[in-house]
Design a protein around this motif. Structure first.
Motif, PDB file in Angstrom:
ATOM      1  N   ILE A  66      -5.297  -1.811 -11.549  1.00 32.53           N
ATOM      2  CA  ILE A  66      -4.688  -3.147 -11.469  1.00 32.53           C
ATOM      3  C   ILE A  66      -5.817  -4.152 -11.294  1.00 32.53           C
ATOM      4  O   ILE A  66      -6.539  -4.103 -10.296  1.00 32.53           O
ATOM      5  CB  ILE A  66      -3.717  -3.247 -10.265  1.00 32.53           C
TER       6      ILE A  66
ATOM      7  N   GLY B 174      -0.506  -4.206  -7.203  1.00 31.82           N
ATOM      8  CA  GLY B 174       0.369  -3.595  -8.208  1.00 31.82           C
ATOM      9  C   GLY B 174       0.559  -2.118  -7.962  1.00 31.82           C
ATOM     10  O   GLY B 174      -0.244  -1.480  -7.262  1.00 31.82           O
ATOM     11  N   GLY B 175       1.622  -1.590  -8.511  1.00 35.12           N
ATOM     12  CA  GLY B 175       1.894  -0.159  -8.404  1.00 35.12           C
ATOM     13  C   GLY B 175       2.654   0.289  -9.643  1.00 35.12           C
ATOM     14  O   GLY B 175       3.120  -0.540 -10.427  1.00 35.12           O
ATOM     15  N   SER B 176       2.773   1.610  -9.803  1.00 32.66           N
ATOM     16  CA  SER B 176       3.413   2.135 -11.013  1.00 32.66           C
ATOM     17  C   SER B 176       4.302   3.322 -10.691  1.00 32.66           C
ATOM     18  O   SER B 176       4.118   3.997  -9.677  1.00 32.66           O
ATOM     19  CB  SER B 176       2.349   2.588 -12.028  1.00 32.66           C
ATOM     20  N   SER B 177       5.245   3.557 -11.585  1.00 33.12           N
ATOM     21  CA  SER B 177       5.957   4.836 -11.559  1.00 33.12           C
ATOM     22  C   SER B 177       5.743   5.473 -12.929  1.00 33.12           C
ATOM     23  O   SER B 177       5.750   4.794 -13.953  1.00 33.12           O
ATOM     24  CB  SER B 177       7.445   4.651 -11.237  1.00 33.12           C
TER      25      SER B 177
ATOM     26  N   ILE C  56       4.890   7.911  -7.905  1.00 34.15           N
ATOM     27  CA  ILE C  56       5.206   6.493  -7.669  1.00 34.15           C
ATOM     28  C   ILE C  56       4.147   5.935  -6.726  1.00 34.15           C
ATOM     29  O   ILE C  56       3.826   6.565  -5.722  1.00 34.15           O
ATOM     30  CB  ILE C  56       6.605   6.331  -7.025  1.00 34.15           C
ATOM     31  N   GLY C  57       3.626   4.763  -7.057  1.00 38.69           N
ATOM     32  CA  GLY C  57       2.614   4.120  -6.189  1.00 38.69           C
ATOM     33  C   GLY C  57       1.323   3.912  -6.941  1.00 38.69           C
ATOM     34  O   GLY C  57       1.334   3.572  -8.128  1.00 38.69           O
ATOM     35  N   PRO C  58       0.195   4.117  -6.258  1.00 41.14           N
ATOM     36  CA  PRO C  58      -1.086   4.001  -6.981  1.00 41.14           C
ATOM     37  C   PRO C  58      -1.265   5.238  -7.863  1.00 41.14           C
ATOM     38  O   PRO C  58      -0.931   6.345  -7.431  1.00 41.14           O
ATOM     39  CB  PRO C  58      -2.125   3.966  -5.856  1.00 41.14           C
TER      40      PRO C  58
ATOM     41  N   GLU D 161       6.216   2.387 -15.629  1.00 46.28           N
ATOM     42  CA  GLU D 161       6.557   1.015 -15.205  1.00 46.28           C
ATOM     43  C   GLU D 161       5.497   0.565 -14.214  1.00 46.28           C
ATOM     44  O   GLU D 161       5.261   1.232 -13.208  1.00 46.28           O
ATOM     45  CB  GLU D 161       7.935   0.972 -14.555  1.00 46.28           C
TER      46      GLU D 161
ATOM     47  N   ARG E 236       4.364  -2.637 -11.849  1.00 41.72           N
ATOM     48  CA  ARG E 236       4.791  -3.921 -11.270  1.00 41.72           C
ATOM     49  C   ARG E 236       3.603  -4.614 -10.619  1.00 41.72           C
ATOM     50  O   ARG E 236       2.792  -3.974  -9.956  1.00 41.72           O
ATOM     51  CB  ARG E 236       5.871  -3.702 -10.208  1.00 41.72           C
ATOM     52  N   PHE E 237       3.557  -5.927 -10.798  1.00 40.71           N
ATOM     53  CA  PHE E 237       2.474  -6.732 -10.208  1.00 40.71           C
ATOM     54  C   PHE E 237       3.068  -7.770  -9.275  1.00 40.71           C
ATOM     55  O   PHE E 237       4.139  -8.317  -9.545  1.00 40.71           O
ATOM     56  CB  PHE E 237       1.704  -7.498 -11.294  1.00 40.71           C
TER      57      PHE E 237
ATOM     58  N   MET F  85      -5.157  -1.461 -16.703  1.00 40.73           N
ATOM     59  CA  MET F  85      -5.897  -0.559 -17.594  1.00 40.73           C
ATOM     60  C   MET F  85      -5.296   0.829 -17.422  1.00 40.73           C
ATOM     61  O   MET F  85      -5.224   1.331 -16.296  1.00 40.73           O
ATOM     62  CB  MET F  85      -7.378  -0.497 -17.215  1.00 40.73           C
TER      63      MET F  85
ATOM     64  N   PHE G 172       6.492 -12.028  -9.552  1.00 40.51           N
ATOM     65  CA  PHE G 172       6.332 -10.628  -9.948  1.00 40.51           C
ATOM     66  C   PHE G 172       6.259 -10.547 -11.472  1.00 40.51           C
ATOM     67  O   PHE G 172       6.778 -11.413 -12.184  1.00 40.51           O
ATOM     68  CB  PHE G 172       7.532  -9.800  -9.466  1.00 40.51           C
TER      69      PHE G 172
ATOM     70  N   ILE H  95       6.397  -7.337 -14.672  1.00 44.63           N
ATOM     71  CA  ILE H  95       6.593  -5.893 -14.912  1.00 44.63           C
ATOM     72  C   ILE H  95       6.157  -5.532 -16.337  1.00 44.63           C
ATOM     73  O   ILE H  95       6.561  -6.191 -17.304  1.00 44.63           O
ATOM     74  CB  ILE H  95       8.086  -5.503 -14.728  1.00 44.63           C
TER      75      ILE H  95
END
Lengths: 319, 125
Positions: free
Chosen positions: B26, B32-35, B47-49, B69, B71-72, B85, B108, B110
């Motif tokens: 990020i 930010g984090g992702s799933s 889920i998370g970093p 996904e 999210r920022f 990236m 936010f 996405i």
């Protein structure tokens, strides 16, 4: 509670004189927006452009009278700059180069005040880096668990994570900052005849030892005013060298400050000594007290006691 | 609603001789984090970093679809830019970078990615 009683005792012993409330607890710090401090009035609103386009628009409004504060490094995408990369940079000159510009216009005159500020050198210790990494990791999980439809609630949760990160980022183990500013005025309201009549430069080094609530700051400052030294008829110029040691714990902030001032115009030097206490009673009320010796040679002992009432819910910070 | 969403389809040229791992960075000093989950699975892989997440051997994930996904939260007051990236650590062009910007401070954003893994020699690449 012990601390509170101590403050009350100090107030009883002290000479309460709010009229002399001239001591600034942040006197030893580099100003956040050096371009705004040389003008005797604060801009009513500050534009914060984040793209070249909005910067262009802000420059246009600046001509009519206004203020901008901006860090151009961030105008472009920085996809590699995560917290780890940012905290590893020891010379973030470009990353932190901030411009503050303000114009004040009247029917007959224009004043332009402009300044820069940057971090020359800084180091975060391992504890800082590990703490940010842990918060970032928690925040990355939290953001995925949010019901993003409940926007205000989601924003409040993420702002708490951000506050924790920002607090650590603002206190590197060691940091050296530089700032400079000048102020010019035009008597006929045209930029063509703008003449410089005030300037300043600040160099500051701060140290936040690991696992400690203490921090120390050294400051050198040069301030020049055209034609302000009535004693000599020359321009006034001061060189200040100072040190500040502060202690911060939950509701209590203590700061000791010493500044030695060299008056270049009259070739003299004198000093100022201050001890400042902030005690937060609640989110809205903070008791403030300071005592010490001011620059002037006579009537220079001061004691100040007062209370700050705020609606932002944030304690006044001595740093 | 201030949250913007952007859907992105990606074909990742996969080296079938190597294992595939995913790291998401990020940028812009944002939070930010992702799933990450396979399209055919019910539960996400993580889920998370996302750091060095093992996805499988290159030849076992060909033609599979990975849903990501990200999210920022715009916490950097100096910019509204967001970026991510996606580094699969595999193939000739392992990094996919996407950029965007929130409209207002503390908004936010996405990214919804659909990544299909294809053989490096795939004719449509």
């Amino acid at each position: 509670m012990k601390t509170f009683k101590w403050i009350i005792l100090m107030v009883c012993l002290g000479n309460i004189d709010l009229a002399k409330a001239q001591i600034k607890a942040s006197d030893i710090q580099v100003p956040d927006a050096p371009g705004f401090v040389l003008a005797d009035k604060a801009p009513s609103a500050v534009d914060r452009p984040t793209t070249p386009k909005t910067f262009g628009l802000s420059l246009y409004t600046l001509q009519q009278g206004g203020a901008i504060q901006t860090t151009p490094f961030w105008y472009w995408q920085r996809e590699k700059l995560d917290f780890k990369a940012f905290m590893s940079k020891k010379n973030p000159l470009w990353e932190t180069l901030n411009f503050s510009i303000a114009t004040f216009k009247t029917d007959t005159s224009t004043t332009l005040s402009a300044g820069i500020r940057t971090h020359i050198f800084r180091i975060y210790n391992k504890k800082n880096k590990a703490a940010v990494s842990a918060i970032e990791s928690n925040a990355a999980t939290a953001i995925m668990m949010l019901d993003i439809e409940k926007e205000a609630e989601a924003r409040a949760i993420m702002t708490k994570h951000d506050d924790s990160i920002s607090n650590i980022l603002s206190k590197p183990a060691f940091r050296m900052e530089f700032a400079a500013a000048f102020l010019g005025a035009s008597p006929d309201n045209t930029f063509k005849n703008l003449a410089s009549n005030k300037a300043g430069a600040w160099l500051n080094a701060s140290y936040n030892p690991p696992n400690s609530d203490f921090n120390a700051t050294l400051l050198s400052r040069y301030i020049w005013n055209i034609g302000e030294s009535s004693a000599t008829g020359k321009d006034s110029a001061f060189i200040d060298n100072g040190v500040s040691i502060a202690y911060q714990k939950k509701n209590l902030n203590l700061a000791f400050e010493y500044v030695n001032r060299i008056d270049v115009a009259v070739k003299d030097n004198y000093s100022r000594l201050a001890f400042v206490i902030n005690y937060k009673i609640s989110d809205e009320i903070t008791l403030v007290s300071s005592f010490g010796k001011n620059y002037s040679e006579v009537s220079n002992i001061f004691t100040v006691f007062g209370a700050k009432f705020g609606i932002a819910g944030k304690q006044q910070n001595l740093n | 609603m201030a949250t913007q969403t952007r859907s992105i389809e990606v074909i990742h040229k996969t080296d079938i001789t190597e294992a595939v791992r995913l790291t998401i960075t990020i940028g812009n000093l944002q939070i930010g984090g992702s799933s990450v989950k396979w399209e055919t699975d019910k539960e996400p892989l993580k889920i998370g970093p996302i750091y060095d997440l093992y996805l499988g051997p290159g030849n076992s994930i060909l033609d599979k679809v990975l849903l990501i996904e990200t999210r920022f939260f715009d916490r950097n007051e100096n910019t509204n830019n967001v970026s991510a990236m996606y580094d699969f650590n595999n193939g000739k062009e392992p990094i996919h970078v996407f950029y965007d910007a929130v409209k207002n401070e503390k908004d936010f954003f996405i990214f919804k990615l659909k990544v299909t893994f294809k053989n490096e020699a795939h004719e449509n690449i």
